[in-house]
Write a protein that holds these residues in place. Structure first.
Motif, mmCIF file in Angstrom:
data_model
loop_
_atom_site.group_PDB
_atom_site.id
_atom_site.type_symbol
_atom_site.label_atom_id
_atom_site.label_comp_id
_atom_site.label_asym_id
_atom_site.label_seq_id
_atom_site.Cartn_x
_atom_site.Cartn_y
_atom_site.Cartn_z
ATOM 1 N N LYS A 102 0.839 -1.200 0.000
ATOM 2 C CA LYS A 102 0.000 0.000 0.000
ATOM 3 C C LYS A 102 0.873 1.249 0.000
ATOM 4 N N HIS A 103 0.499 2.216 -0.838
ATOM 5 C CA HIS A 103 1.224 3.484 -0.908
ATOM 6 C C HIS A 103 0.627 4.503 0.060
ATOM 7 N N LEU A 110 0.495 8.550 7.762
ATOM 8 C CA LEU A 110 0.779 7.571 8.815
ATOM 9 C C LEU A 110 -0.022 7.856 10.078
ATOM 10 N N ALA A 111 -0.560 9.080 10.183
ATOM 11 C CA ALA A 111 -1.375 9.427 11.345
ATOM 12 C C ALA A 111 -2.828 9.006 11.180
ATOM 13 N N ASP A 112 -3.159 8.430 10.041
ATOM 14 C CA ASP A 112 -4.537 8.008 9.781
ATOM 15 C C ASP A 112 -4.632 6.498 9.942
ATOM 16 N N PRO A 113 -5.192 6.000 11.053
ATOM 17 C CA PRO A 113 -5.235 4.548 11.291
ATOM 18 C C PRO A 113 -5.971 3.773 10.205
ATOM 19 N N SER A 114 -6.912 4.425 9.510
ATOM 20 C CA SER A 114 -7.656 3.720 8.478
ATOM 21 C C SER A 114 -6.820 3.448 7.241
ATOM 22 N N LYS A 115 -5.693 4.134 7.108
ATOM 23 C CA LYS A 115 -4.850 3.970 5.930
ATOM 24 C C LYS A 115 -3.618 3.106 6.195
ATOM 25 N N GLY A 118 5.060 3.061 -7.716
ATOM 26 C CA GLY A 118 3.780 2.825 -8.376
ATOM 27 C C GLY A 118 3.796 3.079 -9.862
ATOM 28 N N LEU A 119 4.950 2.913 -10.485
ATOM 29 C CA LEU A 119 5.087 3.170 -11.913
ATOM 30 C C LEU A 119 5.276 1.851 -12.658
ATOM 31 N N PRO A 120 4.534 1.615 -13.744
ATOM 32 C CA PRO A 120 4.645 0.342 -14.463
ATOM 33 C C PRO A 120 6.045 0.084 -15.009
ATOM 34 N N GLU A 121 6.697 1.139 -15.503
ATOM 35 C CA GLU A 121 8.032 0.956 -16.074
ATOM 36 C C GLU A 121 8.802 2.264 -16.022
ATOM 37 N N ILE A 122 10.083 2.143 -15.675
ATOM 38 C CA ILE A 122 10.998 3.283 -15.638
ATOM 39 C C ILE A 122 12.193 2.914 -16.504
ATOM 40 N N PRO A 123 12.727 3.842 -17.304
ATOM 41 C CA PRO A 123 13.931 3.525 -18.077
ATOM 42 C C PRO A 123 15.055 3.052 -17.165
ATOM 43 N N LEU A 124 15.792 2.064 -17.604
ATOM 44 C CA LEU A 124 16.871 1.499 -16.797
ATOM 45 C C LEU A 124 17.952 2.542 -16.521
ATOM 46 N N PRO A 125 18.670 2.412 -15.412
ATOM 47 C CA PRO A 125 19.756 3.347 -15.120
ATOM 48 C C PRO A 125 20.918 3.143 -16.089
ATOM 49 N N TYR A 126 21.705 4.201 -16.286
ATOM 50 C CA TYR A 126 22.847 4.075 -17.191
ATOM 51 C C TYR A 126 24.122 3.626 -16.461
ATOM 52 N N ALA A 127 24.129 3.712 -15.123
ATOM 53 C CA ALA A 127 25.308 3.271 -14.360
ATOM 54 C C ALA A 127 24.869 2.896 -12.951
#
Length: 577
Positions: free
Chosen positions: A107-108, A114-119, A442-451
């Protein structure tokens, strides 16, 4: 080679000791510094990655707190080493760390949620609901003894709970009695560091809320390892009895100390080493053994390094019993360099994200174009994983295999770098970490790092990233005596391991400075501004007898705040850090 003082270890406590001694006594005393590897810095280690000449990757220690770390602050200002902020969230003060990302149990959440117990996806006990990990720890502390953190160490050592002194409890053992298991897991997961809830001594762990998401940190503009590097440079530049070119000897491992009589009672036997790609081992071909005699010896080393030295000195019963008085906590870091700061689209500028996935903590180190003297391109640095203790084995299992090849970035390909290929991350390590980074954000795809660069502190001679006091040991006495553990020998031990500031450069410098003042006759320098702080938390040799039965009374005194300010208002929303 005959020396007045031999300093062993080129980390920050050794570099500081050598510099201070050379400044005060170098004109008449021969002082030399010996280092196991080919690099000054120890567990301060800064790397420059391709395309990021002005964004430094700190694979070791990375920051300090100006008001709480007076020795670090004073020496940095005295030596005029350029500093830079190390923000823990948005530079916008109104936002701060409130938008920092947490990804827990799938869960994001943002920090303020964090102060909301319902979340919060934890089945917290009723009194635990609505509290973040830091506030939960403060609640536990005030439940056991109100304002425990405001007591002196000697007073803390006298406090008894559940029928025994607090210092005999492991912190996890203590939390088991006062928190639900879900509460403990929440503290562990959302806190980011397993060391924060490890089963170390409860006296040092319980009030360990010295920083939170609103704490203002500083770092050094050109890398945190510039502190020991600058100290050693100054050590060599000062005039002295020993020629400058003979004062620093690199790639020598102290193998044995023999103790004897006479003007130079300590015979130090060094084995030559060789360093390749930041891996150091004994030189097997044509080894040139080095023998040194010294009047005094400073061992500026962590616990594991001390354990690797032979000699009768280390057979002393007190030393044999108390070298293991600290836990060695494993740690590693993985950095990924991207061509774009894709995290900015999520409102993340600096600071960290926290998850219960094996990457645990993700830090946003910056974008080249935004640095004061930055180049005009968007190459950006992410500390993709900052791990300690329990999750380290996950990544150790991915170390082997072909290194991550990466690719040439479109900008800054020819900019200066410090050969990140010497700290290779395997292809499978980078790809698995990158996949977890995608999930956390929460991102489906991110370009790979170069190093990528990866460094683990588990291997010899370090053993781990930092230390914590074990339960049941008289840390008040040990940190005093460990500086000169065997009274008849002028052999001293300094560094972070047996300090009150474990895990911080401040702890290393506190032990070094107090040793120099108490045993070498150095006066506190005028540039050292301690304020209300002290180098050691109690007068030596320690706090004296701690009677177990009957329990000691610790009266409420002027140093303890009134109870009303720590009594929550149930109608107000409290802080969440």
């Amino acid at each position: 080679m005959d020396l007045d003082i031999a300093v062993i270890g080129g980390g920050v406590s050794g570099a500081y000791s050598a510099w201070r001694l050379q400044t005060d006594q170098g004109a008449t005393s021969k002082i030399a510094l010996f280092e196991y590897s080919d690099r000054i810095g120890g567990r301060l280690f800064t790397v420059t990655m391709p395309g990021l000449p002005n964004v430094k990757a700190e694979v070791g220690g990375m920051r300090y707190i100006k008001d709480d770390h007076p020795v670090v602050t004073s020496v940095v200002e005295h030596l005029e080493i350029p500093t830079a902020p190390f923000p823990m969230g948005s530079p916008d003060a109104k936002i701060g760390a409130n938008c920092n990302l947490f990804y827990l149990r799938g869960k994001h959440l943002r920090l303020h949620e964090l102060a909301d117990p319902s979340k919060v996806p934890y089945n917290l006990g009723w009194p635990e609901r609505g509290l973040g990990p830091t506030q939960l720890q403060i609640q536990v502390m005030n439940n056991l003894y109100p304002n425990f953190g405001q007591l002196s160490l000697c007073e803390q050592m006298k406090i008894q709970v559940f029928g025994q002194p607090m210092y005999k409890f492991g912190f996890w053992n203590l939390l088991y009695r006062v928190l639900s298991n879900e509460g403990y897991q929440f503290m562990k997961d959302a806190g980011g560091y397993e060391a924060n809830v490890a089963n170390a001594c409860a006296v040092t762990q319980l009030p360990a809320t010295e920083y939170g998401d609103k704490t203002e940190f500083l770092t050094l503009r050109d890398g945190y390892d510039q502190l020991p590097v600058t100290l050693v440079k100054k050590f060599q530049e000062l005039p002295g009895a020993l020629p400058a070119e003979e004062r620093v000897l690199m790639n020598y491992r102290l193998a044995r100390i023999d103790t004897g009589e006479g003007e130079f009672p300590y015979a130090l036997h060094f084995e030559p080493t060789v360093t390749e790609k930041h891996k150091t081992c004994d030189r097997l071909e044509n080894p040139a053994h080095l023998a040194v005699r010294a009047k005094k010896v400073i061992l500026a080393m962590p616990r594991r390094s001390l354990e690797l030295i032979e000699g009768d000195f280390f057979k002393d019963p007190w030393l044999t019993e108390n070298i293991p008085s600290v836990l060695i906590q494993s740690a590693f870091k993985l950095f990924l360099a991207y061509e774009r700061p894709w995290w900015r689209a999520l409102g993340l500028v600096s600071g960290r994200s926290v998850t219960d996935l094996p990457v645990r903590q993700i830090y946003y180190f910056g974008t080249e174009a935004e640095q004061p003297e930055g180049k005009p391109w968007f190459n950006s640095l992410l500390m993709a994983s900052y791990n300690d203790i329990g999750t380290v084995p996950f990544w150790k299992g991915l170390e082997e295999g072909k290194p991550y090849a990466g690719y040439t970035p479109s900008c800054g390909a020819n900019s200066p770098s410090s050969a990140p290929g010497d700290l290779p991350a395997s292809d499978q390590m980078v790809r698995i970490a990158h996949k977890q980074v995608e999930e956390v954000h929460g991102l489906p795809e991110i370009p790979l790092p170069y190093a990528a660069v990866y460094h683990s502190w588990n291997e010899d001679p370090y053993g781990g990233g930092w230390h914590e006091w074990k339960a049941g040991y008289r840390l008040d006495e040990i940190m005093c005596r460990m500086r000169k553990p065997v009274p008849k020998y002028d052999i001293f031990i300094v560094g972070e391991a047996y300090s009150y500031g474990q895990g911080w450069v401040e702890g290393a410098l506190d032990t070094a400075e107090s040793t120099l003042q108490d045993f070498f006759g150095l006066k506190q320098p005028s540039w050292l501004k301690m304020g209300s702080n002290t180098l050691l938390p109690n007068s030596c040799p320690g706090c004296g007898p701690l009677p177990d039965d009957p329990p000691s009374c610790v009266p409420v005194n002027a140093a303890t705040k009134p109870l009303m300010p720590i009594t929550p208002n149930c109608q107000e929303e409290g802080p969440v850090n």
